[in-house]
Scaffold this motif. Structure first.
Motif, mmCIF file in Angstrom:
data_model
loop_
_atom_site.group_PDB
_atom_site.id
_atom_site.type_symbol
_atom_site.label_atom_id
_atom_site.label_comp_id
_atom_site.label_asym_id
_atom_site.label_seq_id
_atom_site.Cartn_x
_atom_site.Cartn_y
_atom_site.Cartn_z
ATOM 1 N N GLY A 1 -1.472 4.120 5.023
ATOM 2 C CA GLY A 1 -0.151 3.910 4.435
ATOM 3 C C GLY A 1 0.943 3.941 5.476
ATOM 4 O O GLY A 1 1.882 3.137 5.444
ATOM 5 N N GLN A 2 0.840 4.874 6.417
ATOM 6 C CA GLN A 2 1.823 4.953 7.500
ATOM 7 C C GLN A 2 1.765 3.707 8.370
ATOM 8 O O GLN A 2 2.807 3.171 8.774
ATOM 9 C CB GLN A 2 1.572 6.199 8.348
ATOM 10 C CG GLN A 2 1.832 7.490 7.608
ATOM 11 C CD GLN A 2 1.384 8.715 8.391
ATOM 12 O OE1 GLN A 2 1.026 8.634 9.550
ATOM 13 N NE2 GLN A 2 1.402 9.858 7.737
ATOM 14 N N TYR B 1 0.876 -1.179 0.000
ATOM 15 C CA TYR B 1 0.000 0.000 0.000
ATOM 16 C C TYR B 1 0.898 1.209 0.000
ATOM 17 O O TYR B 1 1.673 1.420 0.929
ATOM 18 C CB TYR B 1 -0.915 -0.010 1.226
ATOM 19 C CG TYR B 1 -1.891 1.146 1.255
ATOM 20 C CD1 TYR B 1 -3.035 1.114 0.482
ATOM 21 C CD2 TYR B 1 -1.650 2.262 2.046
ATOM 22 C CE1 TYR B 1 -3.933 2.172 0.493
ATOM 23 C CE2 TYR B 1 -2.542 3.325 2.061
ATOM 24 C CZ TYR B 1 -3.680 3.272 1.291
ATOM 25 O OH TYR B 1 -4.560 4.319 1.292
ATOM 26 N N GLN B 2 0.836 1.996 -1.041
ATOM 27 C CA GLN B 2 1.761 3.101 -1.225
ATOM 28 C C GLN B 2 1.191 4.455 -0.816
ATOM 29 O O GLN B 2 1.832 5.478 -1.022
ATOM 30 C CB GLN B 2 2.192 3.166 -2.695
ATOM 31 C CG GLN B 2 2.804 1.888 -3.214
ATOM 32 C CD GLN B 2 4.026 1.448 -2.440
ATOM 33 O OE1 GLN B 2 4.853 2.273 -2.083
ATOM 34 N NE2 GLN B 2 4.129 0.162 -2.160
ATOM 35 N N GLY B 3 0.006 4.457 -0.226
ATOM 36 C CA GLY B 3 -0.611 5.723 0.153
ATOM 37 C C GLY B 3 0.174 6.446 1.234
ATOM 38 O O GLY B 3 0.881 5.831 2.028
ATOM 39 N N LYS B 4 0.041 7.747 1.259
ATOM 40 C CA LYS B 4 0.721 8.579 2.254
ATOM 41 C C LYS B 4 -0.205 8.903 3.428
ATOM 42 O O LYS B 4 0.178 9.629 4.337
ATOM 43 C CB LYS B 4 1.208 9.884 1.612
ATOM 44 C CG LYS B 4 2.147 9.675 0.446
ATOM 45 C CD LYS B 4 3.455 9.079 0.894
ATOM 46 C CE LYS B 4 4.394 8.955 -0.301
ATOM 47 N NZ LYS B 4 5.569 8.184 -0.025
ATOM 48 N N ASP B 5 -1.407 8.361 3.408
ATOM 49 C CA ASP B 5 -2.359 8.620 4.478
ATOM 50 C C ASP B 5 -2.038 7.767 5.702
ATOM 51 O O ASP B 5 -1.002 7.098 5.763
ATOM 52 C CB ASP B 5 -3.789 8.365 3.990
ATOM 53 C CG ASP B 5 -3.998 6.935 3.492
ATOM 54 O OD1 ASP B 5 -3.080 6.103 3.615
ATOM 55 O OD2 ASP B 5 -5.085 6.651 2.966
ATOM 56 N N GLU B 6 -2.910 7.806 6.689
ATOM 57 C CA GLU B 6 -2.673 7.080 7.928
ATOM 58 C C GLU B 6 -2.588 5.574 7.714
ATOM 59 O O GLU B 6 -1.803 4.894 8.367
ATOM 60 C CB GLU B 6 -3.764 7.406 8.956
ATOM 61 C CG GLU B 6 -3.678 8.798 9.524
ATOM 62 C CD GLU B 6 -4.300 9.874 8.633
ATOM 63 O OE1 GLU B 6 -4.796 9.544 7.526
ATOM 64 O OE2 GLU B 6 -4.276 11.049 9.030
ATOM 65 N N LYS C 1 3.283 0.747 6.421
ATOM 66 C CA LYS C 1 4.746 0.841 6.418
ATOM 67 C C LYS C 1 5.312 0.425 7.769
ATOM 68 O O LYS C 1 6.299 -0.320 7.841
ATOM 69 C CB LYS C 1 5.174 2.268 6.081
ATOM 70 C CG LYS C 1 6.668 2.451 6.008
ATOM 71 C CD LYS C 1 7.042 3.874 5.627
ATOM 72 C CE LYS C 1 8.561 4.025 5.625
ATOM 73 N NZ LYS C 1 8.976 5.389 5.314
#
Length: 65
Positions: A39-40, A32-37, A43
């Motif tokens: 995605g965090q 999941y490459q999203g920068k939202d919560e 990661k």
């Protein structure tokens, strides 16, 4: 719909975290490459699993001198 997409991604993160909690460190990384919560969180779960694998490997190869 956006809510369904969010729920799907969150369910994947929960499923992986449950597997790790059950002791399975051979889980697939969360893609999941999203920068939202979410995605965090994804990661962080990937990093946690990798770090736990490294710790186990180090402990298992440690020899008492």
């Amino acid at each position: 719909m956006l809510v369904e997409k969010i729920a799907k991604n969150l369910k994947q993160v929960v499923a992986v975290s449950n597997q790790i909690a059950d002791g399975n460190l051979q889980v697939e990384t969360i893609d999941y490459q999203g920068k939202d919560e979410i995605g965090q969180l994804a990661k962080a779960m990937n990093t946690m699993a990798a770090n736990l694998r490294q710790i186990i490997e180090r402990v298992s190869t440690y020899q008492i001198r």
